[in-house]
Design an enzyme around this catalytic site. Structure first.
Site, PDB file in Angstrom:
ATOM      1  CB  THR A  34       5.241  13.397   3.144  1.00  0.00           C
ATOM      2  OG1 THR A  34       5.217  11.964   3.056  1.00  0.00           O
ATOM      3  CG2 THR A  34       4.137  13.856   4.078  1.00  0.00           C
ATOM      4  N   GLY A  86      -3.554   0.083 -11.014  1.00  0.00           N
ATOM      5  CA  GLY A  86      -4.527   1.154 -10.794  1.00  0.00           C
ATOM      6  C   GLY A  86      -5.185   1.093  -9.429  1.00  0.00           C
ATOM      7  CG  LEU A 134      -2.459  -1.731  -3.876  1.00  0.00           C
ATOM      8  CD1 LEU A 134      -3.124  -3.100  -3.948  1.00  0.00           C
ATOM      9  CD2 LEU A 134      -2.294  -1.295  -2.414  1.00  0.00           C
ATOM     10  CB  SER A 165       4.011   2.101 -12.307  1.00  0.00           C
ATOM     11  OG  SER A 165       2.669   2.350 -12.368  1.00  0.00           O
ATOM     12  CG  ASP A 190       4.866   4.590  -4.875  1.00  0.00           C
ATOM     13  OD1 ASP A 190       4.717   4.734  -3.653  1.00  0.00           O
ATOM     14  OD2 ASP A 190       4.063   5.016  -5.713  1.00  0.00           O
TER      15      ASP A 190
HETATM   16  C1  GAF Z   1       1.926   7.955  -5.462  1.00  0.00           C
HETATM   17  C2  GAF Z   1       3.302   8.458  -5.844  1.00  0.00           C
HETATM   18  F1  GAF Z   1       3.857   7.645  -6.798  1.00  0.00           F
HETATM   19  C3  GAF Z   1       4.216   8.530  -4.635  1.00  0.00           C
HETATM   20  O1  GAF Z   1       5.439   9.099  -4.993  1.00  0.00           O
HETATM   21  C4  GAF Z   1       3.548   9.312  -3.503  1.00  0.00           C
HETATM   22  O2  GAF Z   1       3.580  10.685  -3.756  1.00  0.00           O
HETATM   23  C5  GAF Z   1       2.136   8.813  -3.260  1.00  0.00           C
HETATM   24  O3  GAF Z   1       1.377   8.791  -4.456  1.00  0.00           O
HETATM   25  C6  GAF Z   1       1.403   9.665  -2.263  1.00  0.00           C
HETATM   26  O4  GAF Z   1       1.997   9.533  -1.024  1.00  0.00           O
HETATM   27  O5  GAF Z   1       1.976   6.626  -5.044  1.00  0.00           O
END
Ligand code: GAF
EC number: 2.7.1.6
Length: 387
Positions: free
Chosen positions: A38, A125, A128, A131, A175
């Protein structure tokens, strides 16, 4: 993260570079409770920080040199010139920290070089956000050392730019914001359109529950094509519906919107996932705020079905975790993160945790899958200076 870990990272820095670091910083990995795919649709997400962190010992340099070393890679110190950093010129792990230096400089911040030693406990990978933890810990260290005065959400934006432009992965903002802004004992309700946030108390242990992370050990990468294809499909959906982003399609109007998409079958599925997922985030927030925590379980399960059937980013291992956990009494379960592997989360009564863990491990063995790694996730602190 303990003082001993910070001390060990500082000590290794001193061995590598011949003087003590000016400081040590930590930034966590995350799991996303609900709100998947989202974030690049301007929608809602709800991650919380893991106790696992990327830790960086850093000192400033003024001679334009950036030296990078990682305990996890074990290779020699990599030496770069900040003036030479260029998007997509680096395919190795150093693209994450150097991309942040590039993004800060491109935004006009005077970052004149640094010595860096990194060590991370965030599984890579595994979906979680290892990066993002790496990016945010570097951004926070440089923010402090060069007195840039940037706030957490501003650092998150710069880190996202580093990942989008420098690394070349078309990720959203969740993230990096989770790593920068989460608080211990809380999940972060984030509106990715304006980055407004609300810390939602999330203390499962106090209510006799646990949240397990099951790392399927199936590795994934966002620079690979499928993530970008989903993102492009969502953008196509928004364009066909005449809105800036799918966030702007009200849940109440979903059926009419889907009808307007006619025979664009794939776009219809993507739109349906995003619009219903935003609604699920709002439902989970309302349930948590009214103290009805157990009731979020079925919402997590709905989210998984939507990611599996509409967004089509699950895999047999993730589905097996969810199905097995639910059959063994879990309150809810779903994949978390970008998909195509990585981890699932399982919400369970504390007393059911051993039986659920055993069932999942046995189901993996019976299916011939690599043994999963199962651990409990306690909502932990966001990025901070630790020394
Ligand atoms: C990855 C992406 F890095 C996030 O920005 C997000 O889109 C996620 O996938 C899915 O919700 O972690």
């Amino acid at each position: 993260m303990s003082e001993a870990v910070a001390g060990a990272v500082a000590e290794r820095f001193t061995q590598l570079y011949g003087s003590e670091p000016e400081g040590v910083w930590a930034a966590p990995g995350r799991v996303n409770l609900i709100g998947e795919h989202t974030d690049y649709n301007d929608g809602f997400v709800m991650p919380f920080a893991l106790p696992h962190t990327a830790v960086a010992a850093v000192s400033r340099r003024e001679d334009g040199v950036l030296r990078l070393h990682s305990a996890d890679i074990g290779a020699d110190v990599v030496e770069l010139r900040v003036a030479d950093l260029a998007p997509q010129s680096d395919r190795s792990w150093t693209a994450y920290p150097s991309g942040v230096v590039w993004a800060l400089r491109e935004a006009g911040h005077e970052v004149t070089g640094a010595d860096v030693h990194l060590a991370s406990t965030v599984p890579s990978g595994a979906g979680l956000s290892s990066s993002a933890a790496l990016e945010v810990v570097i951004a926070l260290a440089l923010n402090d050392l060069f007195s840039l005065g940037l706030r957490g959400w501003q650092l998150a934006r710069l880190c996202q730019r580093a990942e989008n432009v420098y690394v070349g992965a078309p990720v959203g903002i969740m993230d990096q914001t989770a790593a920068a802004c989460c608080e211990a004992g809380h999940a972060l309700f984030l509106d990715t359109r304006d980055l407004s946030q609300r810390q939602i108390p999330f203390d499962l242990a106090a209510e006799g529950m646990r949240l397990l992370v099951v790392d399927t050990q199936v590795k994934h990468s966002h620079s690979e094509g499928e993530y970008g294809k989903r993102r492009a499909g969502c953008e196509k959906g928004a364009a066909l519906l005449g809105v800036d982003a799918l966030r702007d399609v009200p849940y109440a109007d979903l059926d009419a919107a889907l009808e307007r998409l006619g025979d664009e079958e794939e776009v219809r599925r993507l739109v349906r996932h995003v619009v219903t997922e935003d609604e699920r985030v709002e439902r989970v927030v309302a349930l948590l705020e009214s103290g009805d925590t157990r009731a979020i379980g079925p919402v997590l399960v709905e989210g998984h079905a939507s990611l599996r059937d509409d967004f089509r980013i699950s895999c047999p291992e993730l589905d097996l975790v969810v199905d097995t956990a639910l059959a063994s009494g879990a309150l809810g379960a779903r994949m978390t993160g970008g998909g195509f592997g990585g981890s699932a989360i399982v919400l369970a009564e504390e007393s059911d945790v051993p039986a659920i863990t055993k069932s999942v491990e046995e189901a993996f063995a019976a299916a011939g899958f690599t043994a999963p790694r199962v651990f409990e996730a306690v909502p932990s602190a966001g990025a901070r200076r630790v020394r």
